[in-house]
Scaffold this active site. Structure first.
Site, mmCIF file in Angstrom:
data_model
loop_
_atom_site.group_PDB
_atom_site.id
_atom_site.type_symbol
_atom_site.label_atom_id
_atom_site.label_comp_id
_atom_site.label_asym_id
_atom_site.label_seq_id
_atom_site.Cartn_x
_atom_site.Cartn_y
_atom_site.Cartn_z
ATOM 1 N N SER A 205 0.839 -1.202 0.000
ATOM 2 C CA SER A 205 0.000 0.000 0.000
ATOM 3 C C SER A 205 0.879 1.259 0.000
ATOM 4 C CB SER A 205 -0.955 -0.049 1.192
ATOM 5 O OG SER A 205 -1.971 0.910 1.064
ATOM 6 N N ASP A 369 -9.967 -4.037 -5.107
ATOM 7 C CA ASP A 369 -9.115 -2.999 -4.525
ATOM 8 C C ASP A 369 -9.155 -1.785 -5.434
ATOM 9 O OD1 ASP A 369 -7.149 -1.462 -3.319
ATOM 10 O OD2 ASP A 369 -5.486 -2.751 -3.920
ATOM 11 N N HIS A 399 -7.692 -5.358 -0.878
ATOM 12 C CA HIS A 399 -6.617 -4.545 -0.313
ATOM 13 C C HIS A 399 -6.379 -4.935 1.149
ATOM 14 C CE1 HIS A 399 -3.989 -1.024 -0.638
ATOM 15 N NE2 HIS A 399 -4.220 -0.885 0.663
#
Length: 432
Positions: A205, A369, A399
């Site tokens: 991320s 995501d 995610h």
């Protein structure tokens, strides 16, 4: 009299039990949201997420929306996730074979995961940078994941505790990571017996953002030794286009779930840019429509994002209807505040024009995501630039799923894929 005295508490006990059961069933019914088709890969994974996702909504998603200040939202979410993370990764057992110690490298705290008695299978190392939108997360939240990889790979791992926004804004996190990494390159061989030409940087991320920014900056200044590779796990790479198909799918099918959402990305990215979101929260609706993009930047952004056209025509979420792009709500204040960042590759690494000097790269994306498309675009551009690139899109993934690496099949498989690729890169560096 004794008989009545004994029966009264019994009736009361059953009443309380029935009341609690009724409350639990009612709460479960109210919280229940059917997961999209294809979300998770096995029946067990689906059961786990039907429990975990509502729990996340109750623990942080709903409460965080109740605060009038965005900074209070950040603080609540930090605390909730710190507590919840302790319930994950409990199935990981490294049999006491990983030695874990904190260090301070050039003023940046790092945690070192080292096989006991230095019984490593390689003389390489992995530097891990955790995610959390630049504002959340810490090294401890990723303990079980990093310890598992260090154990499976029998390889030294370093996890960096960089400072978070809004307290520390761009480029503070980058500088913290670089400071620690420079120390490791300088002293790693003497202190740990590693070969500094066999180091892979890895991040998820926002950590994926930092990992690739560090790789880009080292390549730009021709830093030596070069990185052996980079692993970017559902990376956050840009905020110039918040109407990609993966963003638009969120609004049509994932809105209201405790998953990374467009509003949070806007808040956290703008906090990272040094914007006081306690005072500027009114800008978020415009940003989510791309109204923060000045017209004179659009051509440059479109060039970097052009592969999105291919994604539009080839990835349709199992024929689920995706909304068309909605109207842009221009906001000149947002454009002025964000102009220094949107095409700055240190902030938005997808915007770097020349990627040809970057090390071999693995990019992991997930179907469910909002960041899926930018990861795919970056992998395509790397490949186009001649960089050896491996892209895996997990069709059932979401995610932050690696935080469930010991609970979910899809997440565990992705860890296996990461470990195999990383070991191959390190061992390949052995041969060169």
């Amino acid at each position: 009299m004794m008989l009545k005295a004994e029966k009264a508490p019994t009736r009361s006990k059953y009443f309380v039990i029935c009341l609690v059961a009724f409350a639990m069933i009612t709460t479960g019914y109210l919280l229940y949201k059917p997961l999209p088709d294809g979300f998770t890969v096995t029946k067990w994974d689906r059961v786990v997420m039907h429990i975990a996702e509502p729990a996340l909504r109750v623990a942080y998603y709903y409460p965080s929306r109740m605060f009038s200040k965005a900074s209070s939202m950040v603080q609540w979410t930090r605390g909730a996730l710190n507590i919840l993370s302790k319930t994950l990764g409990l199935l990981v057992n490294t049999h006491g074979q990983i030695e874990i110690k904190w260090h301070s490298w050039n003023g940046t705290p790092v945690k070192v995961y080292r096989p006991k008695n230095n019984k490593t299978s390689t003389d390489g190392a992995v530097i891990f940078i955790h995610g959390g939108g630049f504002a959340l997360g810490n090294v401890d939240m990723y303990d079980s994941l990093v310890e598992r990889m260090a154990y499976d790979m029998k390889t030294l791992f370093i996890s960096i505790e960089y400072r978070l926004s809004p307290e520390t804004v761009f480029p503070g996190g980058i500088l913290d990571c670089e400071s620690a990494i420079e120390y490791f390159f300088k002293y790693g061989e003497a202190q740990f017996g590693i070969n500094t030409s066999k180091i892979v940087v890895m991040g998820d991320s926002a950590g994926g953002n930092l990992a690739t920014v560090i790789a880009q900056r080292r390549a730009d200044r021709k830093a030596s030794p070069t990185l052996a590779g980079q692993v970017l796990i559902y990376p956050l790479l840009q905020m110039a286009d918040m109407q990609t198909i993966s963003y638009r799918y969120f609004f049509s099918r994932l809105s209201g779930y405790a998953l990374v959402d467009p509003e949070s990305v806007a808040y956290y990215y703008m906090f990272y840019a040094g914007i006081n979101m306690d005072e500027k929260s009114y800008l978020v609706p415009s940003v989510m429509s791309n109204g923060h993009v000045a017209s004179h930047l659009q051509e440059e952004i479109d060039e970097m994002m052009k592969y999105e056209n291919v994604i539009e025509s080839t990835r349709q979420y199992k024929n689920h209807t995706i909304p068309d792009r909605w109207g842009v709500l221009p906001n000149y204040e947002a454009q002025r505040l964000m102009e220094p960042f949107l095409t700055n590759p240190d902030f938005s690494p997808l915007m770097r024009k020349d990627l040809s000097t970057l090390p071999p790269t693995m990019v992991l994306t997930c179907e469910f995501d909002i960041l899926r498309d930018e990861g795919i675009i970056y992998a395509h551009r790397l490949e186009e630039a001649g960089v050896p690139t491996t892209l895996i899109n997990y069709e059932n993934g979401f995610h932050a799923m690696l935080n469930f690496h010991s609970e979910l099949h899809e997440a565990s498989k992705s860890v296996d894929d990461i470990e195999s690729w990383t070991l191959a890169i390190i061992n390949g560096a052995n041969e060169n």
